[in-house]
Scaffold this motif. Structure first.
Motif, PDB file in Angstrom:
ATOM      1  N   VAL A 262      16.148  -3.804   1.706  1.00  0.00           N
ATOM      2  CA  VAL A 262      15.859  -2.506   2.315  1.00  0.00           C
ATOM      3  C   VAL A 262      14.686  -1.837   1.595  1.00  0.00           C
ATOM      4  O   VAL A 262      13.831  -1.208   2.229  1.00  0.00           O
ATOM      5  N   ASN A 263      14.618  -2.010   0.284  1.00  0.00           N
ATOM      6  CA  ASN A 263      13.538  -1.392  -0.497  1.00  0.00           C
ATOM      7  C   ASN A 263      12.182  -2.048  -0.267  1.00  0.00           C
ATOM      8  O   ASN A 263      11.162  -1.542  -0.765  1.00  0.00           O
ATOM      9  N   ASP A 264      12.155  -3.166   0.474  1.00  0.00           N
ATOM     10  CA  ASP A 264      10.874  -3.790   0.822  1.00  0.00           C
ATOM     11  C   ASP A 264      10.193  -3.078   1.986  1.00  0.00           C
ATOM     12  O   ASP A 264       9.056  -3.418   2.341  1.00  0.00           O
TER      13      ASP A 264
ATOM     14  N   ASN B  85       0.809  -1.225   0.000  1.00  0.00           N
ATOM     15  CA  ASN B  85       0.000   0.000   0.000  1.00  0.00           C
ATOM     16  C   ASN B  85       0.836   1.266   0.000  1.00  0.00           C
ATOM     17  O   ASN B  85       0.380   2.308  -0.487  1.00  0.00           O
ATOM     18  N   PHE B  86       2.052   1.190   0.567  1.00  0.00           N
ATOM     19  CA  PHE B  86       2.913   2.365   0.672  1.00  0.00           C
ATOM     20  C   PHE B  86       4.368   1.918   0.671  1.00  0.00           C
ATOM     21  O   PHE B  86       4.684   0.886   1.262  1.00  0.00           O
ATOM     22  N   PRO B  87       5.273   2.594  -0.050  1.00  0.00           N
ATOM     23  CA  PRO B  87       5.118   3.938  -0.634  1.00  0.00           C
ATOM     24  C   PRO B  87       4.454   3.977  -2.004  1.00  0.00           C
ATOM     25  O   PRO B  87       3.938   5.014  -2.411  1.00  0.00           O
ATOM     26  N   VAL B  88       4.498   2.874  -2.771  1.00  0.00           N
ATOM     27  CA  VAL B  88       3.857   2.832  -4.089  1.00  0.00           C
ATOM     28  C   VAL B  88       2.876   1.669  -4.094  1.00  0.00           C
ATOM     29  O   VAL B  88       3.297   0.516  -3.961  1.00  0.00           O
ATOM     30  N   PRO B  89       1.582   1.911  -4.217  1.00  0.00           N
ATOM     31  CA  PRO B  89       0.603   0.820  -4.134  1.00  0.00           C
ATOM     32  C   PRO B  89       0.590  -0.052  -5.391  1.00  0.00           C
ATOM     33  O   PRO B  89       0.542   0.464  -6.507  1.00  0.00           O
ATOM     34  N   PHE B  90       0.680  -1.362  -5.179  1.00  0.00           N
ATOM     35  CA  PHE B  90       0.496  -2.311  -6.275  1.00  0.00           C
ATOM     36  C   PHE B  90       0.221  -3.691  -5.691  1.00  0.00           C
ATOM     37  O   PHE B  90       0.557  -3.978  -4.535  1.00  0.00           O
ATOM     38  N   LYS B  91      -0.375  -4.534  -6.499  1.00  0.00           N
ATOM     39  CA  LYS B  91      -0.721  -5.895  -6.090  1.00  0.00           C
ATOM     40  C   LYS B  91       0.502  -6.794  -6.275  1.00  0.00           C
ATOM     41  O   LYS B  91       1.182  -6.746  -7.298  1.00  0.00           O
TER      42      LYS B  91
END
Length: 247
Positions: free
Chosen positions: A112-114, A69-75
């Motif tokens: 870290v980007n997760d 949902n954050f920082p960029v929302p996608f399924k």
């Protein structure tokens, strides 16, 4: 011929189920898994396995959607309890790192980007869609800190103070503090600064200093630096700074 085709299809289908189950089993049995809790923050080091529980409250069939949902929302993926062998990986960043069964979603080898806010949505259905449940998870991924290194600038012969700096080569979102320890091993003071300035005039005895770097998943301590002020009154001799071996 028909029987042979049925046998081939059955064998292929069984192999597919085995592969999916094997991948998920690998996730679960990798050891040291962290269980995320809804509406709380889960702190984890990079490379770990994090499990997100699926909390369903119905005897009906259901669909599970796992998304960021954050920082960029996608399924990220969807899964149907009616067809447990089918996992739909939606986003390539999570390819080969995510698995699911009826009880939890497992995210392996976290980066870290997760770091972000995740959601598990459960849609119940019989003949028609009925209702849904949602669970929200906040995960923060940190790189563990390396051992700090102390830098020394100045001496008490040519300047009124000495500057000690503390640096690390690895680590994210860390804080640094210093400890001042007497030669007998008694902790005298702590300082919440990155750079420590020692006043040559007011320092009355030999002390040892060490810096500590820490983040929510790790901490590390530098080798101590001993400040010897015994020669500061002699302009021909400098300040004795020595790195001691950390035991």
């Amino acid at each position: 011929m028909v029987q042979m085709l049925i046998m081939k299809f059955s064998d292929s289908f069984s192999v597919h189920i085995f592969k999916v189950a094997s991948v998920f089993h690998l996730f679960i049995e990798s050891g040291g898994a962290l269980l995320a809790r809804p509406d709380t923050i889960t702190n984890t080091p990079v490379g770990e396995l994090v499990q997100f529980p699926i909390q369903y409250n119905s005897t009906d069939q259901y669909d599970v959607t796992f998304r960021l949902n954050f920082p960029v929302p996608f399924k990220i993926l969807t899964w149907k309890s009616k067809y447990p062998e089918r996992i739909h990986i939606v986003h390539p960043l999570y390819q080969h790192r995510v698995g699911i069964d009826s009880h939890l979603v497992a995210l392996n080898d976290v980066h870290v980007n997760d770091t972000g806010v995740y959601e598990i949505q459960i849609d119940y259905y019989g003949i028609e869609l009925k209702n849904r449940d949602k669970s929200t998870f906040r995960m923060q991924v940190f790189e563990p800190v390396s051992q700090p290194v102390i830098g020394i600038l100045g001496d008490c012969v040519n300047s009124p103070n000495i500057t000690l700096s503390c640096s690390i080569s690895k680590g994210t979102n860390y804080l640094i503090h210093w400890e001042k320890v007497s030669m007998s091993g008694v902790l005298n003071e702590t300082y919440d600064v990155t750079v420590l300035v020692i006043d040559c005039v007011t320092e009355v005895q030999q002390q040892s200093y060490r810096c500590i770097a820490a983040n929510p998943v790790s901490n590390a301590t530098s080798n101590p630096v001993t400040v010897d002020l015994s020669n500061r009154a002699n302009p021909n001799e400098g300040l004795n700074l020595q790195q001691e071996t950390c035991t």
